[in-house]
Design a protein around this motif. Structure first.
Motif, PDB file in Angstrom:
ATOM      1  N   UNK A 158      40.896  42.806  38.175  1.00  0.00           N
ATOM      2  CA  UNK A 158      41.738  41.716  37.707  1.00  0.00           C
ATOM      3  C   UNK A 158      43.127  42.242  37.361  1.00  0.00           C
ATOM      4  N   UNK A 159      44.162  41.621  37.892  1.00  0.00           N
ATOM      5  CA  UNK A 159      45.527  42.068  37.583  1.00  0.00           C
ATOM      6  C   UNK A 159      45.893  41.742  36.148  1.00  0.00           C
ATOM      7  N   UNK A 160      46.834  42.480  35.559  1.00  0.00           N
ATOM      8  CA  UNK A 160      47.235  42.218  34.169  1.00  0.00           C
ATOM      9  C   UNK A 160      47.877  40.845  34.028  1.00  0.00           C
ATOM     10  N   UNK A 161      47.791  40.315  32.811  1.00  0.00           N
ATOM     11  CA  UNK A 161      48.285  38.959  32.547  1.00  0.00           C
ATOM     12  C   UNK A 161      49.781  38.829  32.755  1.00  0.00           C
ATOM     13  N   UNK A 162      50.492  39.930  32.774  1.00  0.00           N
ATOM     14  CA  UNK A 162      51.944  39.887  32.978  1.00  0.00           C
ATOM     15  C   UNK A 162      52.339  39.801  34.452  1.00  0.00           C
ATOM     16  N   UNK A 163      51.350  39.841  35.351  1.00  0.00           N
ATOM     17  CA  UNK A 163      51.664  39.853  36.785  1.00  0.00           C
ATOM     18  C   UNK A 163      51.544  38.465  37.400  1.00  0.00           C
ATOM     19  N   UNK A 164      52.265  38.272  38.499  1.00  0.00           N
ATOM     20  CA  UNK A 164      52.164  37.015  39.255  1.00  0.00           C
ATOM     21  C   UNK A 164      50.756  36.843  39.813  1.00  0.00           C
ATOM     22  N   UNK A 165      50.155  37.948  40.267  1.00  0.00           N
ATOM     23  CA  UNK A 165      48.814  37.880  40.859  1.00  0.00           C
ATOM     24  C   UNK A 165      47.790  37.336  39.872  1.00  0.00           C
ATOM     25  N   UNK A 213      33.948  53.742  41.546  1.00  0.00           N
ATOM     26  CA  UNK A 213      35.027  54.707  41.740  1.00  0.00           C
ATOM     27  C   UNK A 213      36.285  53.977  42.191  1.00  0.00           C
ATOM     28  N   UNK A 214      37.411  54.459  41.727  1.00  0.00           N
ATOM     29  CA  UNK A 214      38.679  53.848  42.108  1.00  0.00           C
ATOM     30  C   UNK A 214      39.024  54.175  43.559  1.00  0.00           C
ATOM     31  N   UNK A 215      39.435  53.168  44.304  1.00  0.00           N
ATOM     32  CA  UNK A 215      39.955  53.383  45.656  1.00  0.00           C
ATOM     33  C   UNK A 215      41.467  53.590  45.511  1.00  0.00           C
ATOM     34  N   UNK A 216      41.827  54.804  45.185  1.00  0.00           N
ATOM     35  CA  UNK A 216      43.200  55.101  44.785  1.00  0.00           C
ATOM     36  C   UNK A 216      44.199  54.856  45.907  1.00  0.00           C
ATOM     37  N   UNK A 217      43.751  54.985  47.146  1.00  0.00           N
ATOM     38  CA  UNK A 217      44.663  54.777  48.257  1.00  0.00           C
ATOM     39  C   UNK A 217      45.132  53.353  48.416  1.00  0.00           C
ATOM     40  N   UNK A 218      44.496  52.419  47.713  1.00  0.00           N
ATOM     41  CA  UNK A 218      44.865  51.009  47.810  1.00  0.00           C
ATOM     42  C   UNK A 218      45.866  50.588  46.740  1.00  0.00           C
ATOM     43  N   UNK A 219      46.313  51.557  45.943  1.00  0.00           N
ATOM     44  CA  UNK A 219      47.397  51.274  45.008  1.00  0.00           C
ATOM     45  C   UNK A 219      46.924  50.914  43.611  1.00  0.00           C
ATOM     46  N   UNK A 220      47.897  50.652  42.737  1.00  0.00           N
ATOM     47  CA  UNK A 220      47.643  50.358  41.331  1.00  0.00           C
ATOM     48  C   UNK A 220      48.369  49.082  40.917  1.00  0.00           C
ATOM     49  N   UNK A 222      50.536  47.041  37.878  1.00  0.00           N
ATOM     50  CA  UNK A 222      51.703  47.471  37.111  1.00  0.00           C
ATOM     51  C   UNK A 222      51.322  48.216  35.834  1.00  0.00           C
ATOM     52  N   UNK A 223      50.098  48.013  35.350  1.00  0.00           N
ATOM     53  CA  UNK A 223      49.663  48.719  34.139  1.00  0.00           C
ATOM     54  C   UNK A 223      48.983  50.044  34.451  1.00  0.00           C
ATOM     55  N   UNK A 224      48.970  50.439  35.735  1.00  0.00           N
ATOM     56  CA  UNK A 224      48.390  51.712  36.130  1.00  0.00           C
ATOM     57  C   UNK A 224      46.921  51.658  36.505  1.00  0.00           C
ATOM     58  N   UNK A 225      46.273  50.528  36.344  1.00  0.00           N
ATOM     59  CA  UNK A 225      44.869  50.404  36.725  1.00  0.00           C
ATOM     60  C   UNK A 225      44.755  50.246  38.237  1.00  0.00           C
ATOM     61  N   UNK A 226      43.649  50.712  38.844  1.00  0.00           N
ATOM     62  CA  UNK A 226      43.505  50.608  40.304  1.00  0.00           C
ATOM     63  C   UNK A 226      43.368  49.155  40.757  1.00  0.00           C
ATOM     64  N   UNK A 227      43.905  48.864  41.905  1.00  0.00           N
ATOM     65  CA  UNK A 227      43.778  47.515  42.460  1.00  0.00           C
ATOM     66  C   UNK A 227      42.355  47.215  42.915  1.00  0.00           C
ATOM     67  N   UNK A 228      41.632  48.250  43.258  1.00  0.00           N
ATOM     68  CA  UNK A 228      40.307  48.042  43.817  1.00  0.00           C
ATOM     69  C   UNK A 228      39.391  49.199  43.446  1.00  0.00           C
ATOM     70  N   UNK A 229      38.139  48.873  43.140  1.00  0.00           N
ATOM     71  CA  UNK A 229      37.113  49.887  42.899  1.00  0.00           C
ATOM     72  C   UNK A 229      35.972  49.693  43.887  1.00  0.00           C
ATOM     73  N   UNK A 230      35.291  50.781  44.185  1.00  0.00           N
ATOM     74  CA  UNK A 230      34.109  50.712  45.031  1.00  0.00           C
ATOM     75  C   UNK A 230      32.886  50.857  44.142  1.00  0.00           C
ATOM     76  N   UNK A 231      32.065  49.814  44.112  1.00  0.00           N
ATOM     77  CA  UNK A 231      30.827  49.847  43.338  1.00  0.00           C
ATOM     78  C   UNK A 231      29.758  50.542  44.176  1.00  0.00           C
TER      79      UNK A 231
END
Length: 237
Positions: A158-165, A213-220, A222-231
């Motif tokens: 989930x994107x941070x509350x400060x983001x458009x997403x 695990x964080x899929x770090x190649x898919x970016x972060x 704005x708060x530094x959290x990963x955009x996507x994780x692999x369960x």
């Protein structure tokens, strides 16, 4: 966002006012030309992580759609792969595009498999299941896997509350809830019901050992959290 070969606005409206199954039957011939198809970046990142656990024997793609998950299963599974979906239209497209697979029409909440697979994946499907339906889905995957088998799927965080997403996804889910309250049959598709902690708890209740695990190649975000994780959910050996 859409290819010229993709659906028109009118076609999307008809799909959105249909049931999930019929909507995907209608969309199937043009689905791969929409942004709804799982992006190659996610498929590639998933394959990269899973390759460290493989190779595997037989693979299963749950809610396979037109077969994008074959790009993950084909290089990892030495004994072939099976896709299951309840949309006849989507399965028809998958059979044509990937004739080396086995394609089965079934409801993912009642799959007809028992201890036949070493790896199961699903992409972009969890939003089609209400939280109350996840136990049946995960129990079916658990039953389909051999002891020690792995169930893997990416989950957008989930994107941070400060983001458009954040507000776009929240607005979409609210609109879908209003649509389903006033129009039948329902079209279940929510972006914010499958957060990793809730999904992990349901997987654990179904008998899996779970990590993400964080899929770090898919970016972060704005708060530094990963955009996507692999369960990664492992059936007990």
């Amino acid at each position: 966002m859409f290819s010229p070969r993709g659906p028109s606005l009118g076609e999307l409206c008809v799909q959105a006012l249909s049931s999930v199954e019929h909507g995907y039957d209608l969309l199937a011939p043009k689905f791969d030309y929409t942004p709804f198809r799982t992006p190659s970046s996610i498929l590639g990142a998933t394959t990269e992580v899973l390759s460290t656990f493989g190779p595997f024997g037989r693979g299963l793609d749950v809610c396979c759609g037109t077969g994008a998950g074959t790009l993950v299963l084909r290089p990892l599974c030495t004994r072939g792969f099976t896709g299951v979906d309840f949309s006849a239209g989507m399965l028809g497209q998958a059979r044509v595009a990937h004739p080396d697979g086995t394609w089965v029409r079934a409801d993912a909440r009642a799959m007809p498999f028992a201890a036949g697979f070493d790896l199961a994946v699903t992409f972009g499907a969890l939003g089609h299941f209400l939280p109350a339906e996840r136990p049946a889905l995960f129990a079916g995957v658990h039953r389909a896997l051999r002891p020690g088998g792995l169930f893997a799927f990416p989950v957008g965080t989930l994107p941070p509350a400060t983001s458009v997403a954040h507000w776009v996804t929240l607005g979409f889910d609210v609109a879908m809830r209003v649509r389903n309250a006033v129009w039948k049959p329902p079209f279940v598709m929510y972006y914010r019901t499958g957060a990793v902690p809730a999904v992990s708890a349901d997987l654990a209740a179904a008998g899996f050992t779970v990590e993400a695990v964080a899929l770090t190649g898919l970016g972060e975000h704005s708060d530094g959290s990963p955009r996507c994780r692999l369960v990664l959910a492992r059936k007990h050996a």
